[in-house]
Design a protein around this motif. Sequence first.
Motif, PDB file in Angstrom:
ATOM      1  N   ASP A   1       0.819  -1.218   0.000  1.00 21.64           N
ATOM      2  CA  ASP A   1       0.000   0.000   0.000  1.00 21.64           C
ATOM      3  C   ASP A   1       0.851   1.267   0.000  1.00 21.64           C
ATOM      4  N   LEU A   2       2.161   1.123   0.180  1.00 20.68           N
ATOM      5  CA  LEU A   2       3.033   2.291   0.285  1.00 20.68           C
ATOM      6  C   LEU A   2       3.421   2.840  -1.078  1.00 20.68           C
ATOM      7  N   LYS A   3       3.452   4.174  -1.153  1.00 22.09           N
ATOM      8  CA  LYS A   3       4.084   4.828  -2.300  1.00 22.09           C
ATOM      9  C   LYS A   3       5.576   4.928  -2.020  1.00 22.09           C
ATOM     10  N   ARG A   4       5.892   5.351  -0.814  1.00 24.35           N
ATOM     11  CA  ARG A   4       7.284   5.392  -0.374  1.00 24.35           C
ATOM     12  C   ARG A   4       7.317   5.689   1.119  1.00 24.35           C
ATOM     13  N   MET A   5       8.469   5.417   1.715  1.00 22.30           N
ATOM     14  CA  MET A   5       8.684   5.782   3.111  1.00 22.30           C
ATOM     15  C   MET A   5       9.325   7.163   3.081  1.00 22.30           C
ATOM     16  N   ALA A   6       8.536   8.200   3.406  1.00 24.16           N
ATOM     17  CA  ALA A   6       8.954   9.580   3.126  1.00 24.16           C
ATOM     18  C   ALA A   6      10.024  10.092   4.072  1.00 24.16           C
ATOM     19  N   SER A   7       9.905   9.772   5.349  1.00 21.62           N
ATOM     20  CA  SER A   7      10.848  10.361   6.299  1.00 21.62           C
ATOM     21  C   SER A   7      11.002   9.461   7.502  1.00 21.62           C
ATOM     22  N   GLY A   8      12.236   9.433   8.037  1.00 21.53           N
ATOM     23  CA  GLY A   8      12.506   8.573   9.174  1.00 21.53           C
ATOM     24  C   GLY A   8      12.704   9.336  10.471  1.00 21.53           C
ATOM     25  N   PHE A   9      13.235   8.610  11.465  1.00 19.70           N
ATOM     26  CA  PHE A   9      13.453   9.122  12.818  1.00 19.70           C
ATOM     27  C   PHE A   9      14.780   9.871  12.844  1.00 19.70           C
ATOM     28  N   GLY A  10      14.748  11.138  13.258  1.00 20.97           N
ATOM     29  CA  GLY A  10      15.982  11.920  13.328  1.00 20.97           C
ATOM     30  C   GLY A  10      15.755  13.347  12.862  1.00 20.97           C
ATOM     31  N   TYR A  11      16.846  14.082  12.669  1.00 17.30           N
ATOM     32  CA  TYR A  11      16.729  15.485  12.248  1.00 17.30           C
ATOM     33  C   TYR A  11      16.281  15.572  10.793  1.00 17.30           C
ATOM     34  N   ARG A  12      15.233  16.401  10.562  1.00 15.44           N
ATOM     35  CA  ARG A  12      14.680  16.606   9.230  1.00 15.44           C
ATOM     36  C   ARG A  12      14.299  18.079   9.059  1.00 15.44           C
TER      37      ARG A  12
ATOM     38  N   HIS B   1      12.670  14.887  14.122  1.00 14.59           N
ATOM     39  CA  HIS B   1      11.427  14.216  13.740  1.00 14.59           C
ATOM     40  C   HIS B   1      11.323  12.925  14.543  1.00 14.59           C
ATOM     41  N   TYR B   2      10.303  12.819  15.419  1.00 12.74           N
ATOM     42  CA  TYR B   2      10.231  11.730  16.405  1.00 12.74           C
ATOM     43  C   TYR B   2       9.479  10.494  15.918  1.00 12.74           C
ATOM     44  N   GLY B   3       9.199  10.427  14.635  1.00 11.82           N
ATOM     45  CA  GLY B   3       8.496   9.243  14.146  1.00 11.82           C
ATOM     46  C   GLY B   3       8.945   8.866  12.762  1.00 11.82           C
ATOM     47  N   MET B   4       8.095   8.080  12.057  1.00 11.10           N
ATOM     48  CA  MET B   4       8.342   7.731  10.669  1.00 11.10           C
ATOM     49  C   MET B   4       7.102   8.090   9.859  1.00 11.10           C
ATOM     50  N   ASP B   5       7.311   8.628   8.653  1.00 13.88           N
ATOM     51  CA  ASP B   5       6.209   9.008   7.768  1.00 13.88           C
ATOM     52  C   ASP B   5       6.094   8.002   6.638  1.00 13.88           C
ATOM     53  N   PHE B   6       4.901   7.414   6.496  1.00 20.65           N
ATOM     54  CA  PHE B   6       4.625   6.461   5.429  1.00 20.65           C
ATOM     55  C   PHE B   6       3.661   7.105   4.430  1.00 20.65           C
ATOM     56  N   THR B   7       4.116   7.351   3.216  1.00 12.66           N
ATOM     57  CA  THR B   7       3.272   7.947   2.179  1.00 12.66           C
ATOM     58  C   THR B   7       2.377   6.881   1.562  1.00 12.66           C
ATOM     59  N   ALA B   8       1.052   7.164   1.556  1.00 10.54           N
ATOM     60  CA  ALA B   8       0.075   6.232   0.996  1.00 10.54           C
ATOM     61  C   ALA B   8      -1.180   7.015   0.627  1.00 10.54           C
TER      62      ALA B   8
ATOM     63  N   PRO C   1      -1.086  13.305   1.986  1.00 10.12           N
ATOM     64  CA  PRO C   1      -1.593  12.104   2.670  1.00 10.12           C
ATOM     65  C   PRO C   1      -0.443  11.184   3.091  1.00 10.12           C
ATOM     66  N   HIS C   2      -0.409  10.895   4.360  1.00  8.80           N
ATOM     67  CA  HIS C   2       0.608   9.980   4.895  1.00  8.80           C
ATOM     68  C   HIS C   2       0.238   9.602   6.319  1.00  8.80           C
ATOM     69  N   LEU C   3       0.942   8.620   6.838  1.00 10.01           N
ATOM     70  CA  LEU C   3       0.787   8.246   8.251  1.00 10.01           C
ATOM     71  C   LEU C   3       2.054   8.629   8.998  1.00 10.01           C
ATOM     72  N   HIS C   4       1.906   9.414  10.044  1.00  3.91           N
ATOM     73  CA  HIS C   4       3.023   9.682  10.962  1.00  3.91           C
ATOM     74  C   HIS C   4       2.883   8.696  12.122  1.00  3.91           C
ATOM     75  N   TYR C   5       3.933   7.908  12.340  1.00  7.36           N
ATOM     76  CA  TYR C   5       3.883   6.806  13.302  1.00  7.36           C
ATOM     77  C   TYR C   5       4.994   6.954  14.319  1.00  7.36           C
ATOM     78  N   GLU C   6       4.647   6.844  15.610  1.00 10.18           N
ATOM     79  CA  GLU C   6       5.630   6.963  16.691  1.00 10.18           C
ATOM     80  C   GLU C   6       5.527   5.766  17.630  1.00 10.18           C
ATOM     81  N   VAL C   7       6.677   5.399  18.222  1.00 11.98           N
ATOM     82  CA  VAL C   7       6.739   4.372  19.264  1.00 11.98           C
ATOM     83  C   VAL C   7       7.328   5.013  20.517  1.00 11.98           C
TER      84      VAL C   7
ATOM     85  N   ASN D   1      13.134   5.003  17.993  1.00 13.44           N
ATOM     86  CA  ASN D   1      13.068   4.828  16.545  1.00 13.44           C
ATOM     87  C   ASN D   1      12.166   3.643  16.178  1.00 13.44           C
ATOM     88  N   PRO D   2      11.065   3.861  15.478  1.00 13.66           N
ATOM     89  CA  PRO D   2      10.136   2.768  15.137  1.00 13.66           C
ATOM     90  C   PRO D   2      10.745   1.694  14.252  1.00 13.66           C
TER      91      PRO D   2
END
Length: 325
Positions: free
Chosen positions: A181-192, A203-210, A282-288, A296-297
Motif C-alpha cells: 500500500d506504500l508509495k514510499r517511506m517519506a521520512s525517518g526518525f531523526g533530524y529533518r 522528527h520523532y516518528g516515521m512518515d509512510f506515504t500512501a 496524505p501519509h501516516l506519521h507513526y511513533e513508538v 526509533n520505530p
Amino acid sequence: MPKVKYYYDQENLAYKRITVKKRKKFAYVLLFLVSAALFGFLCFILLMNTSYFETPKDKILASELEYMKINYKVLNKKVDLMNKALSAIEERDNNIYRIYFNTSPISDEERKAGFGGVNRYKDLEGYNNSDLVINTSKRVDVLLKELAIQSESLDEIVKLGEQKEKLLAAIPAIQPVKNEDLKRMASGFGYRNDPFTKIRKFHYGMDFTAPSGTPIYATGDGVVLKADNSLSGYGNHIEINHGYGYVTLYAHLSKYNVRAGKHVKRGDIIGYVGSTGRSEAPHLHYEVIKNGEKVNPINFYYGSISAEEYVAIAKIASQENQALD
C-alpha cells in the motif's frame, strides 16, 4: 541288683554296711531333678537364641525381615535415580528457563535445606534396622521437599511464560501500513527539515506515504487510549497503550475504525491514512514510545518485513530529507 557300699570302722576294726535314710534319698533325687530342669531350661534358652532351633513363625518373620531389607535397598536405588532426574530438571530450571525469563535462580541451600526442630523419626528408633529405615525415610522426605520446591518453580515459569507470550504480542512489531500500500517511506526518525518553516528539527516518528483511505494496522496488542484530534498538529490520531511501557501513536488519519477503550490485536485495522492536522500530503506519521521516551520505530518491524526490506527502509529512513509534518 543294687550295689552295696561299705565303710571301715577303725574302732571295731571291721567293715560295716552303709545305709542311706529314705529322707536323704528323696533329697538327692529332688536335687537331681531340679538341677536337670534348670540345665534343660538353660539349654532351651540357648537354642531359642540360635539359628539351629527356629519355629515356623520365626522362619516367617526372618523371611519377612530379609524381604523388607531388600525392598529398602531397591527403594534407595530408586531414590538415587529420582535424585539424578530431579538434578537435571533443576539444572535446566536455573540455567535455561530462569535465565530466559530474566528471573533469579533458586539456590542449592534453599533446594536442599534439611528439616530442623523436632525429631520426626523418633518413633523409628530402637529397632534392629532403625538406621536403615531412618536414613531411607530422611532421603524420601528431602526428595519430596525438593520436588515441591521444583513444582512451585515450574508453576512460576509457566506464569512467566504466559506473561512473556503477552509481552511478545504487545510489542509493536509490524509496519502500520503494508508494503503493497506504500508509495514510499517519506521520512525517518531523526533530524529533518520542517515542511512549513524549513527549519531543521528532530522528527520523532516515521512518515509512510500512501493514498488517503489506506488501512492502518495496530502494530501490537493493546487498548486504545485516544481516538481524537486533541494533540496540536497531529490531526486525527490514535494512541494505543500496549502495556509493558509501550505506547504507539498514529497521526493525520482521515477517519477512525476504533474508539477509546477498545481492545485491539496486532494486525487489526484501527483507521485510515489521511492528511489532517499539520500535514503537507496524505501519509501516516507513526511513533513508538517506550517508558515515556520516543524511540526509533524502525527497530520494531521484525514481525512484518524481511532482512532485505529492513535494510532498504533503514537506508531511506536515514536520509535527511524533508518531513511531511
